[in-house]
Design a protein around this motif. Structure first.
Motif, short mmCIF file in Angstrom:
data_model
loop_
_atom_site.label_atom_id
_atom_site.label_comp_id
_atom_site.label_asym_id
_atom_site.label_seq_id
_atom_site.Cartn_x
_atom_site.Cartn_y
_atom_site.Cartn_z
N PHE A 18 0.83 -1.20 0.00
CA PHE A 18 0.00 0.00 0.00
C PHE A 18 0.87 1.26 0.00
O PHE A 18 0.63 2.20 -0.76
CB PHE A 18 -0.92 0.00 1.22
N CYS A 22 1.20 4.12 -3.00
CA CYS A 22 0.98 5.56 -2.78
C CYS A 22 2.20 6.37 -3.21
O CYS A 22 2.08 7.43 -3.83
CB CYS A 22 0.68 5.82 -1.31
N SER A 25 2.51 6.39 -7.08
CA SER A 25 1.42 7.11 -7.75
C SER A 25 1.38 8.58 -7.38
O SER A 25 0.55 9.34 -7.91
CB SER A 25 0.08 6.46 -7.42
N THR A 27 0.51 9.72 -4.43
CA THR A 27 -0.57 9.96 -3.47
C THR A 27 0.03 10.31 -2.11
O THR A 27 0.77 9.51 -1.54
CB THR A 27 -1.47 8.72 -3.32
N LEU A 29 0.13 10.90 1.87
CA LEU A 29 -0.52 10.41 3.08
C LEU A 29 -0.26 11.40 4.20
O LEU A 29 0.89 11.78 4.45
CB LEU A 29 0.02 9.03 3.47
N GLY A 36 4.56 7.76 1.90
CA GLY A 36 4.34 6.43 1.34
C GLY A 36 5.57 5.55 1.48
O GLY A 36 5.46 4.35 1.76
N SER A 98 -9.89 12.18 3.65
CA SER A 98 -9.02 11.53 2.68
C SER A 98 -9.15 10.02 2.82
O SER A 98 -8.88 9.47 3.89
CB SER A 98 -7.56 11.95 2.91
N PRO A 100 -7.31 7.58 1.24
CA PRO A 100 -6.02 6.92 1.47
C PRO A 100 -5.54 7.07 2.92
O PRO A 100 -4.99 6.13 3.50
CB PRO A 100 -5.07 7.63 0.50
N ASP A 101 -5.73 8.26 3.51
CA ASP A 101 -5.33 8.45 4.91
C ASP A 101 -6.11 7.51 5.83
O ASP A 101 -5.54 6.93 6.75
CB ASP A 101 -5.58 9.90 5.34
N VAL A 103 -7.53 4.62 5.06
CA VAL A 103 -7.08 3.25 4.84
C VAL A 103 -5.77 3.00 5.58
O VAL A 103 -5.60 1.97 6.24
CB VAL A 103 -6.91 2.97 3.34
N GLU A 104 -4.85 3.95 5.51
CA GLU A 104 -3.57 3.80 6.19
C GLU A 104 -3.76 3.76 7.71
O GLU A 104 -3.09 3.01 8.40
CB GLU A 104 -2.63 4.93 5.80
#
Length: 322
Positions: A18, A22, A25, A27, A29, A36, A98, A100-101, A103-104
């Protein structure tokens, strides 16, 4: 321990994938460009440590290896900060800032638990497996721990009262209940949240009361054996994970959030920096509400840390130690 090792390895590889995705790409965090890569690095290190546990390497007997696990656990716990807030947001039908945030944060919370469990299992004298392990009798926490629970409860009381005043249409810090309700509507709060508000029940107030219930369950014997009022469950053992999971997540979120928030408010009160007004009309109003909230979060969060540690030890996390 082998099972813990495999779980930690799987989590480490997933977290590394993951974080790498990120990073490649672009992305971000938590608003940091290279975060990432940090997530990927922690995942790779955790996976390698998990494989060492699975293969029962001699390194397991070294103190520095356990310290490494605790260090990785600490980094993961920092990454989980804010997960509870995301859960509250999603519970009442709102969208997180967010994806992604979020999920992390969820991944980091799982990793923190796995790393802590593995590190505790590697202590000298720790028993592997469940066979032959005596279940401790239900006990209350020591007086100092119960005193911490009282402090955490009292710290949350002003926050609960503030929310209750707004939910009933009253005014606090120059802000009326109608204004707060209008803000909830504008922010896209769910129908459930708005219905509770119309009934005079604020959602965060109810969660605070539930948090106080959890806090006392960690320090009283009824948090280890279901009491009589639970009817079909009465007399049965409470699974350790049932109170500890929300307690650890809440402690990792609220304690640092409240402590950092108090530091920020101190700087604002001293005039070093200016507080963000948000929906408030004046700095004084924002400071009043901020102090009520942050003192409640910090006091309750620290009390939750103390109570969860005591519960862990009293229920078999550390034999003979309260």
């Amino acid at each position: 321990m082998v099972r813990n090792g495999w779980a930690m390895t799987g989590w480490g590889l997933g977290s590394a994938g993951f974080g790498l995705g990120c990073a490649l790409s672009g992305t971000e965090l938590f608003g940091a460009g290279r975060s990432g890569w940090v997530v990927a690095g922690v995942g790779v290190a955790s996976a390698a440590a998990g494989l060492a546990v699975v293969r029962r390497r001699p390194v397991l007997r070294l103190r520095w290896f356990r310290r490494l696990l605790w260090a990785l656990c600490g980094v993961a716990a920092v990454g989980a900060w804010g997960l509870l807030m995301d859960g509250v947001t999603l519970l009442f039908g709102q969208s997180v800032d967010s994806v992604p945030d979020s999920v992390e944060r969820a991944l980091a919370a799982v990793g923190a638990v796995l790393l802590a469990r593995t590190a505790l299992g590697l202590r000298p004298g720790a028993r592997g497996g469940r066979g032959g392990r005596a279940v401790p009798a239900p006990t209350a926490a020591p007086p100092l721990v119960q005193l911490a629970a009282w402090a955490g409860t009292l710290a949350f009381a002003p926050y609960v009262l503030m929310k209750l005043v707004w939910a009933l249409g009253g005014s606090f810090a120059g802000v009326g209940g109608d204004r707060m309700y209008a803000d909830y509507v504008r922010n896209g709060s769910s129908g459930l949240w708005l219905t509770l508000e119309r009934w005079g029940l604020d959602g965060t107030m109810l969660l605070a009361l539930l948090g106080v219930f959890l806090l006392w369950g960690l320090v009283r014997p009824w948090g280890q054996v279901f009491p009589r009022w639970t009817l079909p469950l009465r007399g049965r053992r409470v699974p350790r994970w049932l109170p500890l999971t929300p307690a650890l997540l809440g402690a990792a979120t609220l304690a640092p959030y409240g402590v950092v928030g108090i530091g920020y408010l101190t700087l604002c009160t001293a005039g070093v920096t200016r507080i963000r007004l948000g929906a408030f009309a004046s700095e004084q109003s924002a400071l009043e509400v901020g102090w009520v909230g942050m003192c409640g979060f910090a006091g309750y969060g620290v009390a939750l840390v103390v109570a969860a540690r005591s519960y862990w030890r009293r229920t078999g996390g550390s034999a003979g130690v309260r």
